[in-house]
Each structure stands twice: as C-alpha cells, then as structure tokens.
Scaffold this motif. Structure first.
Motif, PDB file in Angstrom:
ATOM      1  N   HIS A 215       0.824  -1.207   0.000  1.00  0.00           N
ATOM      2  CA  HIS A 215       0.000   0.000   0.000  1.00  0.00           C
ATOM      3  C   HIS A 215       0.860   1.259   0.000  1.00  0.00           C
ATOM      4  CE1 HIS A 215      -4.127  -1.549   0.247  1.00  0.00           C
ATOM      5  NE2 HIS A 215      -3.526  -2.625   0.732  1.00  0.00           N
ATOM      6  N   THR A 217       3.893   1.173  -1.882  1.00  0.00           N
ATOM      7  CA  THR A 217       4.401   1.208  -3.255  1.00  0.00           C
ATOM      8  C   THR A 217       3.316   1.593  -4.259  1.00  0.00           C
ATOM      9  OG1 THR A 217       4.059  -1.181  -3.604  1.00  0.00           O
ATOM     10  CG2 THR A 217       6.222  -0.484  -2.787  1.00  0.00           C
ATOM     11  N   LYS A 218       2.060   1.420  -3.919  1.00  0.00           N
ATOM     12  CA  LYS A 218       1.005   1.796  -4.874  1.00  0.00           C
ATOM     13  C   LYS A 218       0.978   3.301  -5.130  1.00  0.00           C
ATOM     14  CE  LYS A 218      -3.005   2.367  -1.767  1.00  0.00           C
ATOM     15  NZ  LYS A 218      -4.252   1.744  -1.290  1.00  0.00           N
ATOM     16  N   THR A 219       1.588   4.093  -4.227  1.00  0.00           N
ATOM     17  CA  THR A 219       1.606   5.538  -4.436  1.00  0.00           C
ATOM     18  C   THR A 219       2.434   5.914  -5.663  1.00  0.00           C
ATOM     19  OG1 THR A 219       3.496   5.829  -2.923  1.00  0.00           O
ATOM     20  CG2 THR A 219       1.259   6.028  -1.986  1.00  0.00           C
ATOM     21  N   TYR A 222      -0.253   6.364  -8.111  1.00  0.00           N
ATOM     22  CA  TYR A 222      -1.029   7.569  -7.803  1.00  0.00           C
ATOM     23  C   TYR A 222      -0.267   8.823  -8.234  1.00  0.00           C
ATOM     24  CZ  TYR A 222      -4.978   5.486  -5.355  1.00  0.00           C
ATOM     25  OH  TYR A 222      -6.144   4.806  -5.072  1.00  0.00           O
ATOM     26  N   GLY A 248       1.885  -3.400  -5.904  1.00  0.00           N
ATOM     27  CA  GLY A 248       1.408  -2.088  -5.483  1.00  0.00           C
ATOM     28  C   GLY A 248       0.778  -1.341  -6.640  1.00  0.00           C
ATOM     29  N   ALA A 249       1.411  -1.410  -7.811  1.00  0.00           N
ATOM     30  CA  ALA A 249       0.863  -0.764  -8.997  1.00  0.00           C
ATOM     31  C   ALA A 249      -0.501  -1.347  -9.348  1.00  0.00           C
ATOM     32  CB  ALA A 249       1.828  -0.925 -10.172  1.00  0.00           C
ATOM     33  N   LEU A 251      -2.631  -2.718  -7.311  1.00  0.00           N
ATOM     34  CA  LEU A 251      -3.597  -2.215  -6.325  1.00  0.00           C
ATOM     35  C   LEU A 251      -4.097  -0.828  -6.714  1.00  0.00           C
ATOM     36  CD1 LEU A 251      -2.057  -3.107  -2.835  1.00  0.00           C
ATOM     37  CD2 LEU A 251      -4.308  -3.796  -3.647  1.00  0.00           C
ATOM     38  N   ALA A 252      -3.164   0.060  -7.062  1.00  0.00           N
ATOM     39  CA  ALA A 252      -3.538   1.429  -7.415  1.00  0.00           C
ATOM     40  C   ALA A 252      -4.403   1.469  -8.663  1.00  0.00           C
ATOM     41  CB  ALA A 252      -2.282   2.271  -7.606  1.00  0.00           C
TER      42      ALA A 252
END
Length: 384
Positions: A215, A217-219, A222, A248-249, A251-252
C-alpha cells in the motif's frame, strides 16, 4: 475494520498481531482495506509526500511523524534512440505516441523506491511497539527499513546475504541497525529471517509478507496519475523479483479504475533478469503459479534475483489481468543500459536499469510507456 487476510485461505488476523503470515498455508498476508477516491483537484495544497493520498492509504497514527518526505519523484521523458537527447522534463503533458518516460524513484531519502513501503511498515510498527523490528533484504529494502526504523525510534536488525554491496551495508549501519550476514543466496537469507521472525516481540517488517508495504508502493501509480493530469500511461513497466512494486501498482490501478478516476487500465509489463526468471518462464508457459524454484544463478540485477517469490500466483494474475506481459534482459543488456542512462545524466544501479534495458530492446508500444529507475548507482557503482 482493516485486517490481515490470506488471499488463498481467506483466514483473517487483526493487524495489531505480530503474526507475519497465514497460520494455515504460511503464505503472505493481504490487507482487507477499502480505499476512498482521491480528489485530484485538491492535491495541489497537500503535503509533499505520499501522505497526500491519504484517502487511498490505511490509517496509521504515526504516518506523518515517521515520514521523511518520500515520494513525489520526477517524471522525465527519455528518447528511445541511444544517440538522441532527452526530450523534456517532469511535465503533465503527453509526450506522444510510442514515447518513454522514466520516474526517478532513486531520488528518495535512502536512494531507492523501497522508501514508499518502508515508511508504512515503520509507522505501523511504531504503533505496535515491538521489542525488535526485523527485515531481510538484498540491500535496498534493508536500508529503507533501517532508516525509517531510526526515524520511528525502533530497534532494528537486518538480515542480508553474504556479498551484499559494502555501500548498502554502510548505509544500514549508519542508521543504527544491526546486520546479520547470512551465508548463501537471497533465499537462504529469507529463510533465516523467517525463522527469527517467530520469536516473541519481533515485528517482521517484510516487504514481501506484510501488505502495508504494497500500500506504500502503490503511491508510485497515484503519482503518475496526478502528474499526468488524471490519467495513466498506456504501459507501466516494472522490475519484478518479489513483485512489491508491481503488486502495489496493480492495487492502485484497480482502486483508480474502481472509483471511476481512470477509464481504462494500463498494461503492466514485468521485467526479470534472464539469469533468474522463474515468473517470466511460468507466464509464457501459461502456468498460474511456480512449480519449482529457479536456479539461483549470478546476475547484475541482484535485487530481482528471486528464485521462488512467495506472491508468484498474485504477480502472474495481475500481469494477465491487464493484458501485460513479461520481458527478460541479458547481463550485457543490463551493462549497456546502465552506461546509456549514465550518458543521459542518470546514474542508476544495475537492478534499477532492467526496465530501460527491456524497453530499449523491445518493439515500441503504442502511447506512453513509463519505466521506474529504482535505485541510485552510488549504492553499487558501475556494473563490471
């Protein structure tokens, strides 16, 4: 309520527990968490770190205190010709059809993208108050955990494989963490760390098993969405060993799509070193999971040389769901890509250039392609 959940067994555990894996299958946790839409129009006035995307992040009471201003790294356009000049800077405009841009994620407090996930783990660990925070790493994740652990006032120990870059070891020690060098390869190091993680009072700050890291790395995605004015590139290329940036990617992408903030999902393209490429082999064979670990052969891209990633099934599923693929790069391609980027003004460690090596060798994809430059060359020097 946010809880840990096993993606295979659907067993749940409170996030306040120090249980680091599913007690049934021993696999990594996911996070049962629902994000809210991030309002693009309000971002200009927000804090200049990944905490600007608060609606998308699990609630962590010590997040702002632990932050070192991570995230918000530049997006720089790259020319695809080895002799052509760089064509722009960090801008939200569309660089054009068949173009490539690099996100400079080595411009972080500890000089790697791992800071995105490490700040989440440190904030969570500070809330739990463990006796010791333990991590295992080939270098960059351990450095990030050591730095953010120091920021959070936590006692940290980092397990690394023998032969880890002296510069990375120096970084870890500088932050006050203790180092345990494990004979053997990266997998031997992970096994030793997991055995120690079961001791009382230990928080296993694993960038693989603990979903708070994902969560963070998903930034990365973003930020791309914000930088490009509320859209995403047609293709997002990421290096994959344990798959923490790719997952993470993913998830985003699902969150942005689910909230109606993007109209289409970009293709996720994963890159592995040809020398250690179990996921690429499984993907092209049509397999849903790994049947056996890959041989642990030497490679310059040591950060992604993972013979048996615990989240293999999730990684393969995520790439297929977006219509993406796997690419592999040779050792000579890695050497050439590192030198090529250095001539463009970007000195990146060997693992961090794998995506540029792959994109440079592959046929151009339509639209905008973004590659991450994940770790600074100062950490390891120029590849021999």
């Amino acid at each position: 309520m946010t809880v840990y959940e096993c993606p295979e067994c659907r067993i749940q555990s409170p996030v306040s527990a120090l249980t680091w894996c599913c007690p049934k299958c021993r696999g990594p946790w996911d996070l049962a968490f629902t994000s809210a839409p991030v309002p693009l129009a309000s971002l200009g006035s927000r804090v200049n770190s990944l905490w600007r995307y608060a609606e998308a992040l699990p609630s962590l009471p010590y997040g702002p205190e632990v932050s070192l201003g991570e995230g918000r790294t530049p997006l720089v356009r790259l020319a695809t010709s080895a002799t052509a000049p760089d064509t722009g800077s960090n801008t939200g405009s569309d660089p054009g059809t068949g173009s490539v841009a690099a996100k400079l994620d080595f411009l972080m407090p500890t000089l790697s993208f791992k800071d995105r996930g490490a700040v989440m783990l440190a904030a969570h660990a500070r809330a739990l108050g463990p006796r010791t925070v333990l991590a295992d790493s080939s270098g960059n994740a351990g450095t990030a955990i050591a730095a953010y652990g120091a920021r959070a006032g936590l006692d940290c120990v980092v397990y690394v494989p023998e032969g880890t870059s002296p510069k990375k070891l120096e970084q870890i020690r500088a932050h006050g963490a203790r180092i345990v060098e494990v004979p053997g390869d990266r997998e031997a190091t992970a096994r030793a760390a997991r055995e120690a993680a079961g001791e009382p009072g230990v928080f296993y700050a694993s960038h693989v098993y603990n979903p708070y890291f994902l969560h963070g790395t998903k930034t990365y995605v973003y930020e791309l969405w914000e930088e490009l004015g509320g859209r995403l590139p047609e293709t997002i290329v990421v290096p994959v060993g344990n798959g923490t940036l790719l997952l993470g990617a993913a998830l985003a992408v699902e969150e942005l799509y689910g909230h109606g903030l993007i109209g289409t999902r970009p293709a996720l393209v994963a890159v592995q070193a040809e020398a250690v490429s179990p996921l690429a082999e499984a993907f092209h064979a049509g397999a849903e999971d790994l049947t056996e670990p890959a041989a642990a052969r030497p490679t310059l891209a040591e950060g992604i040389a993972i013979p048996a990633p615990p989240r293999a099934r999730q990684i393969l599923r995520a790439v297929r769901a977006t219509g993406g693929t796997f690419l592999t790069v040779t050792e000579e391609q890695i050497r050439s890509a590192q030198k090529d980027l250095a001539r463009r003004g970007l000195f990146v460690e060997a693992t961090g250039v794998a995506c540029w090596a792959a994109v440079s060798a592959a046929p151009p994809r339509p639209g905008l392609t973004v590659v991450p430059l994940c770790g600074a060359g100062a950490k390891t020097g120029l590849a021999p």
